[in-house]
Scaffold this active site. Structure first.
Site, PDB file in Angstrom:
ATOM      1  N   THR A 128      -0.957  19.683   2.169  1.00  0.00           N
ATOM      2  CA  THR A 128       0.025  19.351   1.144  1.00  0.00           C
ATOM      3  C   THR A 128      -0.337  19.960  -0.213  1.00  0.00           C
ATOM      4  O   THR A 128      -1.504  19.980  -0.608  1.00  0.00           O
ATOM      5  CB  THR A 128       0.144  17.829   0.994  1.00  0.00           C
ATOM      6  OG1 THR A 128       0.460  17.271   2.261  1.00  0.00           O
ATOM      7  CG2 THR A 128       1.227  17.453   0.000  1.00  0.00           C
ATOM      8  N   GLU A 243      -0.817  13.018  14.636  1.00  0.00           N
ATOM      9  CA  GLU A 243      -0.894  12.399  13.308  1.00  0.00           C
ATOM     10  C   GLU A 243       0.192  11.336  13.138  1.00  0.00           C
ATOM     11  O   GLU A 243      -0.057  10.251  12.610  1.00  0.00           O
ATOM     12  CB  GLU A 243      -0.763  13.455  12.210  1.00  0.00           C
ATOM     13  CG  GLU A 243      -0.870  12.856  10.812  1.00  0.00           C
ATOM     14  CD  GLU A 243      -0.811  13.888   9.705  1.00  0.00           C
ATOM     15  OE1 GLU A 243      -0.790  13.476   8.527  1.00  0.00           O
ATOM     16  OE2 GLU A 243      -0.790  15.099  10.000  1.00  0.00           O
ATOM     17  N   ARG A 269      -0.466 -24.877   5.596  1.00  0.00           N
ATOM     18  CA  ARG A 269       0.205 -25.166   4.328  1.00  0.00           C
ATOM     19  C   ARG A 269       1.281 -26.251   4.501  1.00  0.00           C
ATOM     20  O   ARG A 269       2.104 -26.182   5.411  1.00  0.00           O
ATOM     21  CB  ARG A 269       0.860 -23.885   3.806  1.00  0.00           C
ATOM     22  CG  ARG A 269       1.678 -24.051   2.532  1.00  0.00           C
ATOM     23  CD  ARG A 269       0.811 -24.309   1.335  1.00  0.00           C
ATOM     24  NE  ARG A 269       1.588 -24.216   0.093  1.00  0.00           N
ATOM     25  CZ  ARG A 269       1.115 -24.528  -1.097  1.00  0.00           C
ATOM     26  NH1 ARG A 269      -0.141 -24.958  -1.216  1.00  0.00           N
ATOM     27  NH2 ARG A 269       1.868 -24.422  -2.170  1.00  0.00           N
ATOM     28  N   GLN A 280      12.735 -24.219   9.944  1.00  0.00           N
ATOM     29  CA  GLN A 280      13.419 -23.290  10.850  1.00  0.00           C
ATOM     30  C   GLN A 280      13.621 -21.901  10.242  1.00  0.00           C
ATOM     31  O   GLN A 280      13.393 -20.885  10.905  1.00  0.00           O
ATOM     32  CB  GLN A 280      14.781 -23.867  11.269  1.00  0.00           C
ATOM     33  CG  GLN A 280      15.464 -23.028  12.341  1.00  0.00           C
ATOM     34  CD  GLN A 280      16.821 -23.592  12.716  1.00  0.00           C
ATOM     35  OE1 GLN A 280      17.768 -23.502  11.947  1.00  0.00           O
ATOM     36  NE2 GLN A 280      16.910 -24.187  13.892  1.00  0.00           N
ATOM     37  N   GLY A 341       3.188 -18.155  -4.259  1.00  0.00           N
ATOM     38  CA  GLY A 341       2.373 -17.603  -5.340  1.00  0.00           C
ATOM     39  C   GLY A 341       1.038 -17.067  -4.864  1.00  0.00           C
ATOM     40  O   GLY A 341       0.505 -16.107  -5.437  1.00  0.00           O
ATOM     41  N   GLY A 364       1.952  11.823   5.804  1.00  0.00           N
ATOM     42  CA  GLY A 364       2.117  12.439   7.117  1.00  0.00           C
ATOM     43  C   GLY A 364       3.552  12.838   7.417  1.00  0.00           C
ATOM     44  O   GLY A 364       3.941  12.958   8.583  1.00  0.00           O
TER      45      GLY A 364
END
Length: 389
Positions: A128, A243, A269, A280, A341, A364
């Site tokens: 590149t 790649e 949590r 849900q 957060g 790539g």
């Protein structure tokens, strides 16, 4: 364990590599992320364990194993909380070293491939350019024959391992007037006078060394031409399938890790008197992403199996990277949201994962370029065949 592709030996390797990473790599990740420098010792440890030689010939210290060992290598590297570290390892082993093995002569293989497998030398692939981006054929770097030498002038950018590489695999134009038919591939030792490297400051992949390189009248011997003169573009195209599959595997593994972490977090949590994994809307979001990631993984494995048999899977590899990197970005975005957060805090892995993942649709070959390649194949009925048998 997917018994269609992975044997008991594969799984034993996965566990041993996972243990190695936990012991030798994970304790250093935060330091490497902060400094942007991966210490040299870890390359040598990878080499000592044979991890750089999984699919390379035994004659140069490799193990000549099937590509699913490489899949495991890539997947487990995505679970160390640093895609930058992972990139440094796989760019060395599967970008630079792939060209050494495929186009290098016996001298180059002995002097560069063997030490690379041993972790004694670090390589970087330099294609590149600042003005070219995904336009490989538009490169401006030249290699002009002068007596018994080639003289290289030009610049490369976004080069992984560019600062601390010991050698570069460089694409340059030997006949600029011929366009993509005038590109050749060269081995350039980093000790050569005239090379300067500038480290780039990136959004993600912080642990990896990414550089812009300048070549100012760099002289290399004629024998450092790899393969045939003028065949550089076909050589590059030949290896793009691998790649792109690497980038696709990285993506599905990265997303899978994010989902596993997030689902575990959701089970701990509480909000409004309930674990959040009982809500849900959140459950269904996770299920949708898990389904997409599983689809990508199965497709990627199938493409790897075909590549391992010697098939030319440029179409499938292009699809794999295009889809998997998009799926990973979307999954990780929502995983961060599930942490609220805390997802925005650096001490939790999702912030880094989000930044690291964003390179997937760019590196790539951008998603836009990949879509145009696929358009030519699907809509224009263009048939790509192996450039080099």
């Amino acid at each position: 364990m997917n018994s269609m592709y992975f044997t008991e030996e594969h799984e034993l390797f996965r566990q041993s590599f996972r243990d190695f990473l936990h012991k030798e790599v994970v304790p250093h990740i935060e330091k490497w992320e902060k400094t942007g420098t991966i210490e040299r010792f870890i390359w040598e440890k990878f080499g000592e364990m044979g991890f750089f030689g999984l699919n390379y010939p035994e004659a140069y210290g490799g193990m000549n194993l099937d590509l699913f060992y490489t899949v495991i290598f890539l997947e487990e590297l995505q679970k160390v909380k640093s895609s930058g570290f992972a990139a440094a390892m796989w760019a060395h082993a599967y970008l630079a070293m792939t060209h050494l093995n495929a186009e290098g002569d016996e001298r180059i293989k002995q002097d560069y491939l063997a030490p690379s497998i041993a972790g004694k030398k670090i390589g970087a692939l330099c294609i590149t350019e600042p003005f070219g981006g995904s336009d490989v054929a538009g490169m401006r770097t030249t290699a002009v024959r002068s007596g018994d030498k080639f003289v290289i002038n030009g610049s490369k950018t976004f080069i992984t391992n560019g600062v601390y590489a010991d050698y570069y695999v460089v694409a340059a134009k030997t006949n600029p007037e011929l366009g993509n038919k005038g590109i050749s591939i060269f081995l350039v030792d980093a000790k050569n006078p005239g090379i300067s490297a500038t480290k780039l400051d990136k959004l993600g992949w912080r642990a990896s060394d990414t550089a812009e390189l300048a070549f100012d009248n760099v002289e290399i011997p004629l024998e450092n031409l790899m393969g045939e003169e003028g065949k550089g573009f076909p050589y590059i195209m030949q290896h793009f399938a691998l790649e792109r599959l690497i980038m696709a595997i990285n993506a599905h593994a990265r997303a899978e890790y994010a989902l596993e972490y997030t689902i575990e977090y959701m089970s701990q949590r509480e909000a409004f008197g309930s674990k959040i994994n009982k809500f849900q809307a959140l459950r269904h979001t996770m299920v949708e992403h898990a389904t997409e990631v599983e689809h990508c993984k199965i497709f990627n494995y199938a493409a790897v199996a075909r590549l391992d048999k010697g098939e030319y899977v440029v179409k499938e590899a292009t699809m794999a990277k295009l889809k998997s990197t998009k799926v990973a970005d979307l999954a990780i975005y929502d995983c961060l949201q599930m942490l609220g957060g805390y997802g925005y805090m650096e001490e939790y892995p999702l912030a880094r994962l989000l930044r690291d993942s964003r390179l997937g649709p760019i590196g790539g070959g951008t998603s836009e370029i990949l879509k145009e390649i696929l358009s030519k194949m699907i809509i224009d009925n263009q048939n790509y065949t192996p450039a080099v048998k």
